[in-house]
Design an enzyme around this catalytic site. Structure first.
Site, PDB file in Angstrom:
ATOM      1  N   CYS A  65      60.115  29.233  44.649  1.00 10.80           N
ATOM      2  CA  CYS A  65      59.359  30.178  45.473  1.00 10.80           C
ATOM      3  C   CYS A  65      59.364  29.770  46.943  1.00 10.80           C
ATOM      4  CB  CYS A  65      57.933  30.349  44.959  1.00 10.80           C
ATOM      5  SG  CYS A  65      56.736  29.151  45.561  1.00 10.80           S
ATOM      6  N   GLN A  92      38.131  46.746  19.435  1.00  7.82           N
ATOM      7  CA  GLN A  92      36.967  45.868  19.449  1.00  7.82           C
ATOM      8  C   GLN A  92      36.696  45.394  18.029  1.00  7.82           C
ATOM      9  OE1 GLN A  92      35.448  44.502  21.872  1.00  7.82           O
ATOM     10  NE2 GLN A  92      36.127  45.700  23.659  1.00  7.82           N
ATOM     11  N   CYS A 104      60.400  24.656  41.265  1.00  9.85           N
ATOM     12  CA  CYS A 104      60.064  26.048  41.581  1.00  9.85           C
ATOM     13  C   CYS A 104      60.886  26.537  42.773  1.00  9.85           C
ATOM     14  CB  CYS A 104      58.575  26.160  41.887  1.00  9.85           C
ATOM     15  SG  CYS A 104      58.036  27.810  42.368  1.00  9.85           S
ATOM     16  N   GLY A 112      37.635  42.361  24.143  1.00  6.40           N
ATOM     17  CA  GLY A 112      36.549  41.512  23.657  1.00  6.40           C
ATOM     18  C   GLY A 112      36.917  40.053  23.491  1.00  6.40           C
ATOM     19  N   CYS A 122      57.295  26.601  47.700  1.00  8.88           N
ATOM     20  CA  CYS A 122      57.876  25.324  47.259  1.00  8.88           C
ATOM     21  C   CYS A 122      59.161  24.986  48.019  1.00  8.88           C
ATOM     22  CB  CYS A 122      58.120  25.353  45.758  1.00  8.88           C
ATOM     23  SG  CYS A 122      56.566  25.302  44.840  1.00  8.88           S
ATOM     24  N   ASP A 151      41.092  49.501  34.865  1.00  7.63           N
ATOM     25  CA  ASP A 151      40.218  49.316  33.706  1.00  7.63           C
ATOM     26  C   ASP A 151      39.156  50.418  33.704  1.00  7.63           C
ATOM     27  OD1 ASP A 151      38.492  48.641  35.720  1.00  7.63           O
ATOM     28  OD2 ASP A 151      38.254  46.553  35.139  1.00  7.63           O
ATOM     29  N   SER A 152      38.276  50.407  32.711  1.00 10.32           N
ATOM     30  CA  SER A 152      37.336  51.515  32.565  1.00 10.32           C
ATOM     31  C   SER A 152      36.108  51.371  33.452  1.00 10.32           C
ATOM     32  CB  SER A 152      36.873  51.596  31.118  1.00 10.32           C
ATOM     33  OG  SER A 152      36.109  50.442  30.814  1.00 10.32           O
ATOM     34  N   GLY A 153      35.866  50.182  33.942  1.00  8.74           N
ATOM     35  CA  GLY A 153      34.661  49.953  34.734  1.00  8.74           C
ATOM     36  C   GLY A 153      33.513  49.404  33.913  1.00  8.74           C
ATOM     37  N   GLY A 154      33.597  49.565  32.595  1.00 10.19           N
ATOM     38  CA  GLY A 154      32.499  49.135  31.731  1.00 10.19           C
ATOM     39  C   GLY A 154      32.307  47.629  31.726  1.00 10.19           C
ATOM     40  N   PHE A 155      33.411  46.894  31.674  1.00 13.65           N
ATOM     41  CA  PHE A 155      33.323  45.439  31.588  1.00 13.65           C
ATOM     42  C   PHE A 155      32.622  44.848  32.806  1.00 13.65           C
ATOM     43  CE2 PHE A 155      35.088  41.197  32.404  1.00 13.65           C
ATOM     44  CZ  PHE A 155      34.709  40.561  31.228  1.00 13.65           C
ATOM     45  N   ASP A 178      46.508  40.278  31.734  1.00 15.00           N
ATOM     46  CA  ASP A 178      45.970  40.289  33.091  1.00 15.00           C
ATOM     47  C   ASP A 178      44.928  39.188  33.177  1.00 15.00           C
ATOM     48  OD1 ASP A 178      43.711  41.909  31.644  1.00 15.00           O
ATOM     49  OD2 ASP A 178      42.922  41.394  33.612  1.00 15.00           O
ATOM     50  N   HIS A 205      52.309  31.106  45.380  1.00 20.13           N
ATOM     51  CA  HIS A 205      52.973  30.225  44.413  1.00 20.13           C
ATOM     52  C   HIS A 205      52.497  30.501  42.990  1.00 20.13           C
ATOM     53  CE1 HIS A 205      54.483  26.745  42.273  1.00 20.13           C
ATOM     54  NE2 HIS A 205      53.262  26.624  41.791  1.00 20.13           N
TER      55      HIS A 205
END
Lengths: 372, 400
Positions: free
Chosen positions: B305, B188, B303, B215, B308, B91-95, B265, B333
């Site tokens: 995995c 935005q 599941c 946003g 499980c 990411d840009s780091g701004g958030f 994400d 999991h």
């Protein structure tokens, strides 16, 4: 459980083979009993356990104390015992802890370990002779109770205590050896006795115990202590040494070929490194793109650099402990393999001297550097 | 442009695609686990490959502080540094600055913030964000945007949108590795359809490799959320990936995918795992709950995995929030669940069974038919008939 001694070296040191029902192949001794948290080796993801040496890594030390809270014996029993609960069908848990014999045996019956030790009243080295004597009496009484209460589950190891009194150690060993047990759990070490008085105490015990039964010692975890135990004829070691190394950010680095002298490239670091281990928090590893140990084939060394682990430690990421615990376990199992090879080739004493010698050499050079 | 985006199948607005990035050929829709500091908390990279993780998200703000982008660059880039052979996104780091730091101030130059190291005021400009991300070396890098809370109204929203558009040109100009890294622009404009429209058009004119919808996930209503997503996905080009930032819950991902989004994400699956909550098709399972102490079933009997297949709820119950292994197993999991959901979305769109998949998903999560109204509305716009698992609203109260 079946056990047989296969080779001797330097007097009491011995190499043997331990066969356990659930383990795919026999485990060679001297062996390390891996410490666990609630039954699983700490931090090591169960799906990465197979990357550790097999069957060496299959011997697990399960503390029943961890299950006194959070999960009931009935539930463990419903799940089908430890092996099922931990998802480790080919592994071999051994258990012990401190509770009343009745509760203890109830828990052991639900856990169904391969090996379990009778309850022991361990006391530190500085207690009075009277207290030490009481601990021996009580431990023998508890052994009788444990044997009476339960015969069905796993193999019982009789507990041997006696603090730092050679007489009490002998008395306890004699009492336990006269009872029906599959092996011996020797406790009360690492509780304040000095390194120097230990060989006499250990030898007093092992001289009395039946030769053909395995001997497990608790509380001797450092490499030097393991060598001390092996010299006295100990077969199995339980140890939280690796776990504590990992928590401190340490990685084991000593050469596994113990006969090789280790003179090259000792590194100067500011925090607590010696020739056996390095501290990956040290800033010299910030840009070190080499693995912890060149040619180490553990998951960590095959995949990650010192620089990455140094970063993970700096930012308090759990993966640091995961990677360190994998490497340290792998490395320490390798150390035990070297010990076995040295015994089998009749070179144990030489191995032991080289190991402590290279360490002393390093400490001396470090002191020399410090003086400059 | 360092990516290829090939739509393999569609169902109305939903699409399944193959996204070819410098380090990995990905299948969309896809969920990107968050590995803030160059690791996904509690999981080894082999495990992430094993469970089908395709892209890991790294946070520029954290990586720039430690170990620093210069060090990562010197070590040969983030992939090599963390030994992750597949794709990465930063990411840009701004958030993070706006959300983690109290005294962040946004001006035309960039984001001014107090250094967490020595407290001195520092400035992150669009140029600098891109330079840092160029050094880190992820497959996808994000433009620095002017982030405002969606719950804010008024001229600040408009200012932020126009500033984001001005900054995208500075980002493009600063980008030194366009043939190895893909710069995504971020739409935005708050909850205002007019502003969102201006922003989408402005970004599309720049012909970027991909676009993100930013946003959102900031406390707005679900109804506003899906409408923004629906508007943006409809206006963004067909042949470019669309990434909804910070989303989210499994239900949100299903809805956004139906509306034509491709990438997501969120820290939720791993964070909630550390607090003892497992994701299951029915919703969530709180492993800390007393009832789990005697439950000998796996977390999710359906599941496949590693967790499980091997462990009971009772055993996990005695680990969670006390032992590291509890976080490790539950994170495994939960990520498996999210990645399996991504694969199921992809394959059902390809196989033409997307509506059935959506209906099964909703039916399992809302067995009483009480599918939230916003989901029903979004699915109507997406052209997915979910009437079979939905109780009509007029009668839902009677049933309860």
């Amino acid at each position: 459980m079946k056990f047989a001694v296969k080779a001797w070296s330097s007097g009491r040191a011995r190499a043997g083979v331990l066969q356990l029902g659930s383990c795919p192949s026999p485990i060679e001794t001297p062996a390390l009993l891996l410490s666990t948290r609630k039954g699983l080796p700490p931090f090591i993801p169960p799906d990465l356990l197979p990357s550790l040496p097999s069957p060496d890594s299959h011997l697990l030390h399960v503390s029943s104390l961890h299950f006194l809270e959070g999960i009931s014996p009935q539930t463990i029993s419903d799940i089908g015992g430890l092996h099922k609960m931990l998802g480790l069908p080919g592994h071999t848990p051994c258990g012990r802890s401190l509770v009343k014999p009745v509760e203890y045996v109830e828990l052991i019956s639900s856990l169904r370990p391969n090996i379990w030790a009778s309850l022991a009243d361990e006391v530190p080295a500085w207690v009075s002779d009277k207290r030490n004597k009481t601990s021996v009496d009580r431990t023998i009484r508890w052994l009788d109770e444990c044997i009476q209460l339960n015969r069905a589950v796993g193999s019982v190891f009789g507990s041997v205590v006696g603090g730092s009194s050679v007489q009490e150690r002998e008395r306890c060993a004699q009492e336990v050896a006269s009872r029906s047990v599959s092996g011996y759990w020797i406790g009360g070490f690492g509780l304040g006795e000095s390194m120097d008085e230990r060989p006499a105490l250990l030898n007093a015990v092992t001289d009395i115990l039946e030769e053909e039964k395995p001997r497990l010692v608790s509380g001797l975890g450092l490499p030097e202590e393991v060598l001390q135990g092996v010299s006295a004829g100990i077969d199995i070691f339980d140890s939280t040494y690796i776990y504590h190394l990992t928590l401190g950010g340490f990685a084991l680095t000593f050469p596994l070929d113990g006969v090789e002298t280790y003179v090259s490239a000792f590194q100067l670091t500011n925090i607590g490194s010696d020739q056996t281990k390095i501290n990956l928090r040290a800033t010299i590893y910030r840009k070190d793109t080499s693995p912890i140990v060149e040619n180490c084939n553990c998951y960590t060394c095959q995949n990650h650099t010192k620089a990455y682990i140094n970063h993970l430690l700096n930012v308090h990421e759990m993966l640091a402990q995961i990677l360190l615990e994998i490497h340290n376990t792998h490395h320490y199992l390798g150390f035990f393999r070297s010990v076995r090879e040295a015994i089998k080739s009749g070179n144990f004493e030489q191995f032991r001297l080289k190991f402590s010698g290279s360490k002393r050499y390093h400490l001396a050079s470090e002191a020399a550097v410090a003086c400059m | 442009m360092a990516l290829r985006f090939e739509v393999l199948g569609r169902f109305n607005r939903a699409r399944a695609a193959q996204l070819t990035l410098p380090h990995f050929v990905c299948q969309t829709p896809l969920f990107m686990p968050v590995g803030t500091q160059g690791t996904i908390k509690g999981l080894a990279t082999d495990q992430l490959e094993e469970i089908g993780c395709q892209i890991i998200l790294g946070n520029t703000y954290h990586l720039a502080l430690r170990p620093t982008s210069e060090l990562i660059d010197e070590m040969g880039g983030i992939h090599k540094f963390m030994n992750w052979p597949r794709a990465m996104l930063t990411d840009s780091g701004g958030f993070q600055m706006v959300s983690l730091l109290h005294l962040a101030d946004i001006t035309e130059k960039g984001v001014t913030f107090q250094s967490p190291v020595d407290g001195k005021p520092m400035l992150l400009t669009p140029e600098e964000s891109i330079q840092i991300q160029n050094r880190i070396g992820a497959d996808i890098i994000m433009a620095l945007d002017d982030v405002v809370k969606t719950t804010i109204t008024g001229p600040r929203i408009e200012e932020a949108m126009y500033r984001t558009l001005r900054w995208i040109d500075r980002c493009i100009a600063a980008h030194q590795r366009p043939s190895e890294q893909n710069l995504f622009g971020i739409v935005q404009g708050g909850l205002d359809p007019v502003l969102r429209d201006i922003c989408v058009r402005g970004l599309v004119e720049r012909n970027l490799p991909g676009y993100a919808i930013g946003g959102l996930s900031g406390g707005e209503s679900k109804d506003s959320f899906w409408r923004v997503v629906a508007q943006c996905t409809a206006a963004l080009p067909e042949d470019k990936p669309r990434y909804v930032m910070g989303v989210g819950y499994p239900l949100d991902i299903v809805v956004c995918s139906a509306l034509g989004a491709d990438m997501y994400d969120c820290v939720y699956p791993t964070r909630t795992a550390r607090f003892g909550t497992a994701l299951i098709p029915e919703g969530v399972l709180k492993l800390k709950h007393k009832a789990m102490a005697e439950d000998t079933r796996p977390i999710d009997p359906t599941c496949a995995c590693m967790v499980c297949k091997n462990y009971t709820r009772a055993y996990i119950h005695c680990l969670v929030t006390k032992d590291a292994m509890g976080s490790q197993l539950l994170s495994y999991h939960n990520l498996y669940y999210m990645l399996k959901l991504s694969r199921d979305l992809h394959s059902s769109i390809i196989q033409g069974t997307f509506p059935e998949f959506v209906c099964n998903f909703l039916h399992t999560m809302f067995p009483k038919g009480d599918v939230p109204e916003w989901v029903c509305n979004a699915m109507e716009v997406a052209g997915i008939d979910i009437s079979s698992c939905c109780t009509p609203f007029s009668s839902s109260q009677d049933l309860d």
